[in-house]
Design a protein around this motif. Sequence first.
Motif, PDB file in Angstrom:
ATOM      1  N   GLU A 220     -15.501   9.282  56.891  1.00  0.00           N
ATOM      2  CA  GLU A 220     -16.311   8.143  57.332  1.00  0.00           C
ATOM      3  C   GLU A 220     -16.041   7.809  58.805  1.00  0.00           C
ATOM      4  OE1 GLU A 220     -18.536   6.473  55.566  1.00  0.00           O
ATOM      5  OE2 GLU A 220     -18.808   4.579  56.608  1.00  0.00           O
ATOM      6  N   GLY A 221     -14.760   7.768  59.165  1.00  0.00           N
ATOM      7  CA  GLY A 221     -14.405   7.449  60.543  1.00  0.00           C
ATOM      8  C   GLY A 221     -14.821   8.546  61.505  1.00  0.00           C
ATOM      9  N   LEU A 222     -14.682   9.806  61.066  1.00  0.00           N
ATOM     10  CA  LEU A 222     -15.036  10.921  61.947  1.00  0.00           C
ATOM     11  C   LEU A 222     -16.538  10.969  62.195  1.00  0.00           C
ATOM     12  CD1 LEU A 222     -12.625  13.518  60.343  1.00  0.00           C
ATOM     13  CD2 LEU A 222     -12.411  12.525  62.616  1.00  0.00           C
ATOM     14  N   VAL A 223     -17.321  10.656  61.145  1.00  0.00           N
ATOM     15  CA  VAL A 223     -18.781  10.616  61.332  1.00  0.00           C
ATOM     16  C   VAL A 223     -19.133   9.507  62.333  1.00  0.00           C
ATOM     17  CG1 VAL A 223     -20.988  10.171  60.196  1.00  0.00           C
ATOM     18  CG2 VAL A 223     -19.294  11.572  59.056  1.00  0.00           C
ATOM     19  N   ALA A 224     -18.489   8.351  62.191  1.00  0.00           N
ATOM     20  CA  ALA A 224     -18.767   7.240  63.110  1.00  0.00           C
ATOM     21  C   ALA A 224     -18.420   7.638  64.541  1.00  0.00           C
ATOM     22  CB  ALA A 224     -17.976   6.001  62.696  1.00  0.00           C
ATOM     23  N   LEU A 225     -17.257   8.284  64.687  1.00  0.00           N
ATOM     24  CA  LEU A 225     -16.815   8.694  66.019  1.00  0.00           C
ATOM     25  C   LEU A 225     -17.794   9.702  66.622  1.00  0.00           C
ATOM     26  CD1 LEU A 225     -14.375   7.735  67.503  1.00  0.00           C
ATOM     27  CD2 LEU A 225     -13.085   9.679  66.623  1.00  0.00           C
ATOM     28  N   GLY A 226     -18.241  10.665  65.792  1.00  0.00           N
ATOM     29  CA  GLY A 226     -19.201  11.656  66.268  1.00  0.00           C
ATOM     30  C   GLY A 226     -20.503  10.998  66.684  1.00  0.00           C
ATOM     31  N   ALA A 227     -20.966  10.019  65.873  1.00  0.00           N
ATOM     32  CA  ALA A 227     -22.235   9.354  66.174  1.00  0.00           C
ATOM     33  C   ALA A 227     -22.161   8.614  67.500  1.00  0.00           C
ATOM     34  CB  ALA A 227     -22.595   8.393  65.041  1.00  0.00           C
TER      35      ALA A 227
ATOM     36  N   VAL B 277     -23.106   4.096  60.054  1.00  0.00           N
ATOM     37  CA  VAL B 277     -22.720   5.187  59.153  1.00  0.00           C
ATOM     38  C   VAL B 277     -22.821   4.708  57.704  1.00  0.00           C
ATOM     39  CG1 VAL B 277     -20.907   6.808  58.565  1.00  0.00           C
ATOM     40  CG2 VAL B 277     -21.240   6.144  60.920  1.00  0.00           C
ATOM     41  N   ALA B 278     -22.471   3.447  57.468  1.00  0.00           N
ATOM     42  CA  ALA B 278     -22.735   2.786  56.184  1.00  0.00           C
ATOM     43  C   ALA B 278     -22.324   3.603  54.962  1.00  0.00           C
ATOM     44  CB  ALA B 278     -24.215   2.414  56.093  1.00  0.00           C
ATOM     45  N   GLY B 279     -21.106   4.134  54.996  1.00  0.00           N
ATOM     46  CA  GLY B 279     -20.605   4.795  53.792  1.00  0.00           C
ATOM     47  C   GLY B 279     -21.079   6.216  53.592  1.00  0.00           C
ATOM     48  N   ARG B 280     -21.862   6.768  54.554  1.00  0.00           N
ATOM     49  CA  ARG B 280     -22.319   8.146  54.370  1.00  0.00           C
ATOM     50  C   ARG B 280     -21.144   9.114  54.276  1.00  0.00           C
ATOM     51  NH1 ARG B 280     -26.432   6.055  57.526  1.00  0.00           N
ATOM     52  NH2 ARG B 280     -28.541   6.496  56.809  1.00  0.00           N
ATOM     53  N   GLY B 281     -20.077   8.840  55.046  1.00  0.00           N
ATOM     54  CA  GLY B 281     -18.895   9.701  54.998  1.00  0.00           C
ATOM     55  C   GLY B 281     -18.256   9.677  53.621  1.00  0.00           C
TER      56      GLY B 281
ATOM     57  N   ALA C  57     -21.990  15.936  61.942  1.00  0.00           N
ATOM     58  CA  ALA C  57     -22.829  15.109  61.070  1.00  0.00           C
ATOM     59  C   ALA C  57     -23.116  13.766  61.736  1.00  0.00           C
ATOM     60  CB  ALA C  57     -22.150  14.898  59.721  1.00  0.00           C
ATOM     61  N   GLY C  58     -22.099  13.233  62.426  1.00  0.00           N
ATOM     62  CA  GLY C  58     -22.301  11.975  63.144  1.00  0.00           C
ATOM     63  C   GLY C  58     -23.353  12.126  64.226  1.00  0.00           C
ATOM     64  N   ALA C  59     -23.277  13.239  64.974  1.00  0.00           N
ATOM     65  CA  ALA C  59     -24.272  13.484  66.027  1.00  0.00           C
ATOM     66  C   ALA C  59     -25.661  13.608  65.423  1.00  0.00           C
ATOM     67  CB  ALA C  59     -23.910  14.754  66.788  1.00  0.00           C
ATOM     68  N   TYR C  60     -25.754  14.319  64.314  1.00  0.00           N
ATOM     69  CA  TYR C  60     -27.038  14.477  63.619  1.00  0.00           C
ATOM     70  C   TYR C  60     -27.591  13.098  63.269  1.00  0.00           C
ATOM     71  CZ  TYR C  60     -30.245  16.270  60.015  1.00  0.00           C
ATOM     72  OH  TYR C  60     -31.343  16.574  59.269  1.00  0.00           O
ATOM     73  N   LEU C  61     -26.701  12.220  62.763  1.00  0.00           N
ATOM     74  CA  LEU C  61     -27.138  10.877  62.362  1.00  0.00           C
ATOM     75  C   LEU C  61     -27.692  10.092  63.549  1.00  0.00           C
ATOM     76  CD1 LEU C  61     -27.197   8.562  60.231  1.00  0.00           C
ATOM     77  CD2 LEU C  61     -24.885   8.003  60.939  1.00  0.00           C
ATOM     78  N   SER C  62     -26.938  10.119  64.681  1.00  0.00           N
ATOM     79  CA  SER C  62     -27.334   9.231  65.774  1.00  0.00           C
ATOM     80  C   SER C  62     -28.319   9.889  66.740  1.00  0.00           C
ATOM     81  CB  SER C  62     -26.102   8.741  66.535  1.00  0.00           C
ATOM     82  OG  SER C  62     -25.506   9.814  67.207  1.00  0.00           O
ATOM     83  N   LEU C  63     -28.567  11.184  66.576  1.00  0.00           N
ATOM     84  CA  LEU C  63     -29.565  11.823  67.449  1.00  0.00           C
ATOM     85  C   LEU C  63     -30.882  12.054  66.727  1.00  0.00           C
ATOM     86  CD1 LEU C  63     -27.430  14.529  69.299  1.00  0.00           C
ATOM     87  CD2 LEU C  63     -28.117  12.291  70.130  1.00  0.00           C
ATOM     88  N   ALA C  64     -30.798  12.351  65.419  1.00  0.00           N
ATOM     89  CA  ALA C  64     -32.027  12.742  64.715  1.00  0.00           C
ATOM     90  C   ALA C  64     -32.483  11.702  63.698  1.00  0.00           C
ATOM     91  CB  ALA C  64     -31.802  14.087  64.018  1.00  0.00           C
ATOM     92  N   VAL C  65     -31.549  11.106  62.944  1.00  0.00           N
ATOM     93  CA  VAL C  65     -31.971  10.214  61.851  1.00  0.00           C
ATOM     94  C   VAL C  65     -32.270   8.810  62.376  1.00  0.00           C
ATOM     95  CG1 VAL C  65     -31.400   9.309  59.582  1.00  0.00           C
ATOM     96  CG2 VAL C  65     -30.588  11.571  60.248  1.00  0.00           C
ATOM     97  N   ILE C  66     -31.262   8.190  63.004  1.00  0.00           N
ATOM     98  CA  ILE C  66     -31.453   6.857  63.602  1.00  0.00           C
ATOM     99  C   ILE C  66     -31.093   6.998  65.066  1.00  0.00           C
ATOM    100  CG2 ILE C  66     -30.848   4.403  63.453  1.00  0.00           C
ATOM    101  CD1 ILE C  66     -29.473   5.122  60.752  1.00  0.00           C
ATOM    102  N   PRO C  67     -32.067   7.265  65.963  1.00  0.00           N
ATOM    103  CA  PRO C  67     -31.688   7.623  67.334  1.00  0.00           C
ATOM    104  C   PRO C  67     -31.186   6.449  68.171  1.00  0.00           C
ATOM    105  CG  PRO C  67     -34.050   7.806  67.020  1.00  0.00           C
ATOM    106  CD  PRO C  67     -33.496   7.310  65.748  1.00  0.00           C
ATOM    107  N   SER C  68     -30.021   5.906  67.797  1.00  0.00           N
ATOM    108  CA  SER C  68     -29.351   4.895  68.617  1.00  0.00           C
ATOM    109  C   SER C  68     -27.970   4.689  67.999  1.00  0.00           C
ATOM    110  CB  SER C  68     -30.115   3.571  68.617  1.00  0.00           C
ATOM    111  OG  SER C  68     -29.918   2.908  67.392  1.00  0.00           O
ATOM    112  N   TRP C  69     -27.120   3.885  68.653  1.00  0.00           N
ATOM    113  CA  TRP C  69     -25.817   3.596  68.067  1.00  0.00           C
ATOM    114  C   TRP C  69     -25.756   2.112  67.718  1.00  0.00           C
ATOM    115  CZ3 TRP C  69     -21.529   4.689  65.666  1.00  0.00           C
ATOM    116  CH2 TRP C  69     -20.502   3.761  65.662  1.00  0.00           C
TER     117      TRP C  69
END
Lengths: 354, 312
Positions: B40-47, B221-225, B204-216
């Motif tokens: 969870e934390g790593l996805v957030a950090l990546g995003a 991340v909301a529990g996706r990790g 996965a974090g980059a994918y989330l913040s670049l493609a799914v919800i394009p912002s930070w």
Amino acid sequence: MSRFQRFPTASPRRILACRAAALFVAIAIVGLVLAACGRNVGELGRLVLISTIGSRFGLEDLALFMSPLLLTGSAVTVTRRMGLWNIGGEGQFYLGAVGAAGIGLFVHGPAILILPLMALAAMLCGMAWIALPALARAFAGVNEIITTLLLNFVASLLVYWLATGPWRDRVTGALASSGRLPVSIPDMWGVVHWGFPLGLLIVVGLAAVMSSTRWGYEVRISGASAGVARYAGMPVKLRIISAMLLSGALAALAGMFEVAGTVHRLQGGMADNFGYLGIVVAVLARGSCLAVIPAALLMALILDVGIVLQTQQVAATAVLAITGLVLLLVAIADECAHYRPVTPAIVRPARSAS
Amino acid sequence: MIGMLTALLSTAVLSGGVLALASVGEVMAERVGVTNLGVEGLVALGAATAVLVAISTGNPWLALLAATAVGALGGMVFACAAVLVQASQVLCGLSVTFLGIGLSAAIGHSVAGEPVPVGLAPVTVPVLSAIPIIGPAFFTQNLLIVPTYLLIPAACHWLLFHTRHGLNMRAVGENPAAADAAGIPVRAIRFWYVTLGAALAGAAGAYLSLAVIPSWSEGMVAGRGWIAVALVIFAGFRPFNAAAGGLLFGLISAIGFLGQARGWPIAAPVLNMLPYIGTLAFIMFPVVFRRVGRRGGEAPAALGEPYYRSVR
């Protein structure tokens, strides 16, 4: 030449020494990072001291932070004695707030009757929230870390839905919270409410239950070795369920204290990570109920550092990073405490670590 | 009806990619015997990293690379503590989650809410995109879904089950003492595969913040990790199942999005509960009914256990 070898047990003194070193390292790292970001570390340190132990206001804040941490910390400690993790303190906290707010908003009467009723409803809600993970753990061995954790998100959304939907404030029209509760836990000292001494009392009571009742004994034995407990005829599954239910009730009570003592409304995000931080408190306390008190104090101090950083335009959540750092270093310190220098005469060559 | 199904599957493929990437990474870590609860934390950090890099350089691929590197770095911090020092894996994982969420909030503070100017843009594949329902869902997406659903799971599957090195990896996860006796470097294997898994979580974090919800934004991340960690159990510790599980849970959240978009008479927060409740149901049912079900899909025997060479 002496060398280090791992021993299966570590003395409390060694652990304490290693942890002190870990804490020192954590403070050093935080200081260095802040300095590297161009902040005046000395000034920040002075602000932290003033806003914690250096002023009446700071002490009140510490006590306010401590009261939920005492309960969420002991909630995790109960499951740790059972060898389990309750990572769902956050969700049970929310459900406790829901139960308490439900009674507070819709049942009217004198505070002396309503407050215990709120506490009871909160504990029942918390127990209901952990019941499914507890049953799944006891009867099917489903990993309780993930099940309790996933329910946190559901609980958070449930509170958000209640606070913006059916229970939203229709009087002042405040958007993301319920109406103000008519009853509240009376204040004792400044803004500190009676939940704080009550929390201390509960921790002490829990320590007594754990150390000197049959139930506590059976939980401890089941946690240390389920096989031994079963062989001795103890109902291990029932103990798993009852320990987890108690844990849920304690975390929920923290939610009741928060809603009736501090926030006075049900609102989204009100658990403020207290459930997760309870895990840190329990880890710092190493499964001892009484040690939850100093551990909660340390955690409250860290939270206060977060408040100070927030006034310096650092994101409020950054305090979680400091918590994570402390937790990581404490975990490393606990493991290092198992290593002791031994002289080669004691080490038999065949068993030596390479 | 067709239009709704197309929209549903499109959203599912897009949002499931985060889970697929992160959980395939976690499969690799758990196969060598390490539970990394820091996803969870790593996805957030990546995003957060991806958004920062995308805004400052304007290059989404550089942002993806940076997020992957930051994920790997976070994984190394975790692996140093949990594999090299052998501190409690649960504690190290939780602290990496705390660290990741806290650090991402701190570094992303300045760009919170800003839209990403250069997300991973969708690419339309000629001919294939004309297939009804499936075409638009799979062949008008960003390029990242190919490695996410196909290349990375395939590579991981091949590595784990068709190479000698993969046999060594699984041996480390099942019985590190035996693996050690056979001359397999237990700690090195655990260290590098935990790092690989963490790198995928960063991606996965980059994918989330670049493609799914394009912002930070904090809490995006909301529990996706955590769902990704749960998916690993559901997937029986197999890379392709994990990727497919990501798609399935993408579908469950897509139902929620669709409900909100179409104004179903269910409140948005209640619809948002779907992925979490779905995950719970999916990890409980297989375990509850395992006794009557097929064999296989059990966790590696030494999962979560540190290995001390001197204690035999």
